[in-house]
Design an enzyme around this catalytic site. Sequence first.
Site, mmCIF file in Angstrom:
data_model
loop_
_atom_site.group_PDB
_atom_site.id
_atom_site.type_symbol
_atom_site.label_atom_id
_atom_site.label_comp_id
_atom_site.label_asym_id
_atom_site.label_seq_id
_atom_site.Cartn_x
_atom_site.Cartn_y
_atom_site.Cartn_z
ATOM 1 C CD GLN A 104 -2.695 1.339 2.375
ATOM 2 O OE1 GLN A 104 -2.124 1.480 3.563
ATOM 3 N NE2 GLN A 104 -4.121 0.796 2.539
ATOM 4 C CE1 TYR A 176 -5.048 9.260 7.743
ATOM 5 C CE2 TYR A 176 -3.442 7.716 6.736
ATOM 6 C CZ TYR A 176 -3.997 8.351 7.762
ATOM 7 O OH TYR A 176 -3.898 7.574 9.045
ATOM 8 N NE ARG A 321 -9.940 -3.934 15.132
ATOM 9 C CZ ARG A 321 -10.909 -3.325 15.648
ATOM 10 N NH1 ARG A 321 -10.996 -2.487 16.434
ATOM 11 N NH2 ARG A 321 -12.152 -3.539 14.891
ATOM 12 C CB CYS A 344 -10.281 -9.602 17.368
ATOM 13 S SG CYS A 344 -10.395 -7.571 17.566
ATOM 14 C CB CYS A 347 -9.977 -4.158 23.651
ATOM 15 S SG CYS A 347 -8.397 -4.544 23.237
ATOM 16 C CB CYS A 351 -3.676 -3.241 17.568
ATOM 17 S SG CYS A 351 -5.521 -3.072 17.773
ATOM 18 C CB CYS A 364 -2.922 -8.758 19.823
ATOM 19 S SG CYS A 364 -4.589 -9.395 19.781
ATOM 20 C CE LYS A 432 -17.260 -4.026 25.645
ATOM 21 N NZ LYS A 432 -16.839 -3.830 27.304
#
Length: 647
Positions: A104, A176, A321, A344, A347, A351, A364, A432
């Site tokens: 990228q 961006y 993630r 994952c 949270c 990360c 992580c 959650k």
Amino acid sequence: MSHPYTKLFTPFHIGNMEVKNRIVMSPMGTNSAGPDGRISLEEIDYYEERAKGGTGMIILGAQFLTEDLAQGVLEGIVEKDYVVSMLTDLVDAVQRYGTRIIAQLSCGTGRNALPDRSGKPPVSASAIPAIYNPEVLCHPLTVEEIQTIMDQFADSAARLKRAGFDGIEIHAHAGYLIDQFMSPIWNKREDEYGGSTEKRMRFAVEIVQAIRKAVGPNMPILFRIALDHRFEGGRTVEDSLEMLQILERAGVDAIDIDAGSYERIDYIFPPAYLGDACMDYMCGPARQVVNIPILNSGSHTPESAVRLIESGDADFVMFGRALIADAELPNKLRDDMREDIRPCIRCNEECIGRIIERNTKISCAVNIQAANEKRFTIEPAETPKNIVVVGGGPSGLEAARVAALKGHSVTLYEKEAAIGGQVTSAATPEFKGQLRALIGWYERQLQQLHVQVQLNHEITPDDPALQAADHIFIGAGAVPLIPPIPGIDNDNVVGAIEAHLQKELVRGEQIVITGGGLTGCDLGLELAMEGKKVTIVEMRPEAGQDVMYINRAALMPMLDSYGVTILGGHKVLSFEANGLYAEKGDGTKVFIEAETIINAFGMKKNTTIAELIRAKFESKTSLIGDCVNIGKVGTAIRSGFYAASAI
């Protein structure tokens, strides 16, 4: 192979490139490169592990054109020839497993950049306010400076091709620099790069053309773009559709679509509150206007991934993630081992949190080995030992798992009827679900590793199991803080843990929560979503001050949308039968009515049993988790991992 996830393992083409399955690793920076722009050996190990885990295609986090545009961020910089060697090693490590790897490329963050070390203002399409300081106006790029950037894109793209990458993605999303040219809210130009949609897209189109000229006709070019900025004045999905058609005509081979901006940073790093597949809503409209492949990210689960592929609205589903948490996610899905995927918990703490708050490399909360795959390899112990773990919270569960992986004989003792510790109560809200899944994952892993789990067993220092153990890990956790406030023992006052687990104790419709930290806010949202009228009373000026700021960006608006009242700067004075008295910052005394009051003042270390056991077996006892330092799930898991991996 025939199971619910079979559709994810069909090959698909981007241009002339075949990708072996529909699972793509989202581009996420690791912040682990050297200041000279070379990527690190740890980054190669990190991506290699995810290729080995079965990912069909990996897109690197942003590689910057120049050191100036990188703005001190520790990501790759493709400005000099000397970076090609390490990039080639990375490509070889990933392609070895039949995984495609995409680089990228980014020309920087524009107005979102941190203050320049030289004192220069950020660059942008126009003289708009910098996000870090609205009093600073960005330097609008001149036509000559734009041409320099085009030359830099061509130069960097040629290096990436020499390194052996399978394709290049243009990093144009999330507000961006490229996005600032494409969006009327930021692009106020009146020259050939502004005014109409076609002119605002000229910067992006010229980048595509520059890269195409450098890499030739066969190397795929992908384009990452946020179709929905999700803030007032930003682009909507409908606004973005014409842009996709322009990109397709320019020769882009695939579009990578999501949502968000720095004004809605929670959509760039979606926390648990946003739910599953929070950005798939844009795929249908995009599919109607372009014929090139579509990639989509946004907290996908295996189930949402299958639904999206089956709908035909996207061709690849991106996991970010989730692949940090479990590099083997694709292989486990392919082999129909869904329950063995470590979830994952969204949270953001270890990360992006590590990168932003500590300027250190990615890790992580649930996978301590992430970005330390070689250093934290779990090696078999030379001499298997008899290990006792006291406490079935996250630190104890991780210690038991790692010790068993090392070949030790492990018994875990938990005084409650189920494992999980405080996570069990924290995981009750609908939002959650990933936290609930984590406890289920640990339960399954310990069973497979033949860890003996003794529930309803409150261990004492005289327990024979401690005498027989070669080593003892104590993860006794924490207990609620109960300040000496008059009336705190009243029948209408309930602890936060009990309020989560025993909903019958939360009587009536009018609920007051004392304590506006993460526990109080999450509980307030949960109860409000169930239809309760909730007020949160917080002594500090604002609630949620201990909530990671990206998560807070989603949590606080949700509390507001569900009608939760937050009273900051209120000190609780006493609990009464029908409410509580509090004192405001100016000394004014107020009464707040409530049918049930929930105590969420926080937690303190539970050291009683830990100190008793350590006093008797000091040489073979290690304390872990909250009974050492009050933390979050990730810090508890890390504590357990470190302790057990060292035995």
